[in-house]
Design a protein around this motif. Sequence first.
Motif, PDB file in Angstrom:
ATOM      1  N   ALA A  34       0.834  -1.208   0.000  1.00 21.98           N
ATOM      2  CA  ALA A  34       0.000   0.000   0.000  1.00 21.98           C
ATOM      3  C   ALA A  34       0.865   1.253   0.000  1.00 21.98           C
ATOM      4  N   ILE A  35       1.895   1.271   0.835  1.00 22.82           N
ATOM      5  CA  ILE A  35       2.796   2.426   0.893  1.00 22.82           C
ATOM      6  C   ILE A  35       3.529   2.589  -0.435  1.00 22.82           C
ATOM      7  N   THR A  36       3.997   1.470  -0.998  1.00 19.68           N
ATOM      8  CA  THR A  36       4.728   1.526  -2.262  1.00 19.68           C
ATOM      9  C   THR A  36       3.842   2.044  -3.387  1.00 19.68           C
ATOM     10  N   ALA A  37       2.618   1.536  -3.462  1.00 16.35           N
ATOM     11  CA  ALA A  37       1.699   1.987  -4.511  1.00 16.35           C
ATOM     12  C   ALA A  37       1.389   3.474  -4.367  1.00 16.35           C
ATOM     13  N   ALA A  38       1.238   3.939  -3.122  1.00 21.14           N
ATOM     14  CA  ALA A  38       0.962   5.350  -2.902  1.00 21.14           C
ATOM     15  C   ALA A  38       2.121   6.225  -3.367  1.00 21.14           C
ATOM     16  N   LEU A  39       3.339   5.774  -3.116  1.00 20.35           N
ATOM     17  CA  LEU A  39       4.511   6.521  -3.573  1.00 20.35           C
ATOM     18  C   LEU A  39       4.560   6.559  -5.093  1.00 20.35           C
ATOM     19  N   TYR A  40       4.335   5.424  -5.736  1.00 24.24           N
ATOM     20  CA  TYR A  40       4.383   5.385  -7.197  1.00 24.24           C
ATOM     21  C   TYR A  40       3.278   6.234  -7.812  1.00 24.24           C
ATOM     22  N   GLN A  41       2.136   6.312  -7.140  1.00 26.41           N
ATOM     23  CA  GLN A  41       1.053   7.145  -7.650  1.00 26.41           C
ATOM     24  C   GLN A  41       1.451   8.619  -7.635  1.00 26.41           C
ATOM     25  N   ARG A  42       2.242   9.003  -6.650  1.00 26.34           N
ATOM     26  CA  ARG A  42       2.737  10.381  -6.630  1.00 26.34           C
ATOM     27  C   ARG A  42       3.672  10.636  -7.809  1.00 26.34           C
ATOM     28  N   PHE A  43       4.524   9.662  -8.080  1.00 29.82           N
ATOM     29  CA  PHE A  43       5.394   9.809  -9.256  1.00 29.82           C
ATOM     30  C   PHE A  43       4.558   9.985 -10.524  1.00 29.82           C
ATOM     31  N   ARG A  44       3.539   9.164 -10.675  1.00 27.46           N
ATOM     32  CA  ARG A  44       2.704   9.206 -11.875  1.00 27.46           C
ATOM     33  C   ARG A  44       1.976  10.543 -12.003  1.00 27.46           C
ATOM     34  N   SER A  45       1.615  11.126 -10.876  1.00 26.37           N
ATOM     35  CA  SER A  45       0.856  12.384 -10.916  1.00 26.37           C
ATOM     36  C   SER A  45       1.649  13.527 -11.549  1.00 26.37           C
ATOM     37  N   ARG A  46       2.958  13.375 -11.596  1.00 23.02           N
ATOM     38  CA  ARG A  46       3.801  14.456 -12.121  1.00 23.02           C
ATOM     39  C   ARG A  46       4.114  14.306 -13.605  1.00 23.02           C
TER      40      ARG A  46
END
Length: 303
Positions: free
Chosen positions: A261-273
């Motif tokens: 869950a933490i990893t997916a949340a971090l990757y989602q932040r990357f994708r948002s940019r």
Amino acid sequence: MIGLGRMGANMTQRLLLAGHKIVVYDQNSDAVTASRAGGAVAATSVAELVDKLSAPRAVWIMLPAGTVTDTVIDELAGLLAPGDAVIDGGNANYKDTLRRGEQLSHRGIHLLDAGTSGGVWGLAEGYSLMVGGDLDTFRRLEPIFQALAPAEDKGYSHVGPTGAGHFTKMVHNGVEYALMQAYAEGFELLQAKQGDFDLDLTAIAKTWQHGSVVRSWLLDLAVRALEDDPALESLSAYVDDSGEGRWTVNESVELGIPTPAITAALYQRFRSRQEEPFGARLLAALRNQFGGHAVRTSNRETE
């Protein structure tokens, strides 16, 4: 206190309100002036700050992770005396903290790493403090943590030896990433059905604030955001990260502890940019190649 910024200035103000004597220094003279207006003693350099403190000294630093923290701790190491203490309240990588703690210990100087949560609300609500380091030094300086915490008996603790405070705060921020992502995804689902059910997202969030298992301070902040801008039209979908989530994920890999869950949340932040990310375009290309599925052409071709 060195390195005020907004959070450091709020912490200074909270300590002053509790009756503590505070000497402040920051490269930003406006920040020093503002703290002096609130009752702090101003210093024009790190050396002057140390000189104005009574032994045994305690110097709290609030600085960005990395080189700038190393530079200031190196300077303090040459100015402080055995028995003095440095409290690092910034979001340092705990591995750097271990190294800095050993460096200072050779001079008889104690390092307390105080993982600090509370942000801009800490002045009014108090801060959550996760403190690592020598237990006797912690006990000597405990009145500082009690003044910053929400109450004298809650919101702070000695979590272990040097490095434990910043490690605990790192994990705390990883959990924060996952919680924020869960709220974001849930409200996006609700927003997608607004047309069918005439959903009022603000009213739903307010309902969840009471009695629901998902109630939290983060939800309270979501309510504030939705009240100010129900469709969040004033914001872009760009979500930054300050590093702690990356450290948490890296640590999970090193330890072999799954944190999906933490990893997916971090990757989602990357994708948002990313605008029109290459990986997503390749997915579209592959579907078209093997199945003849329709694709949308990019404006890049006409620019």
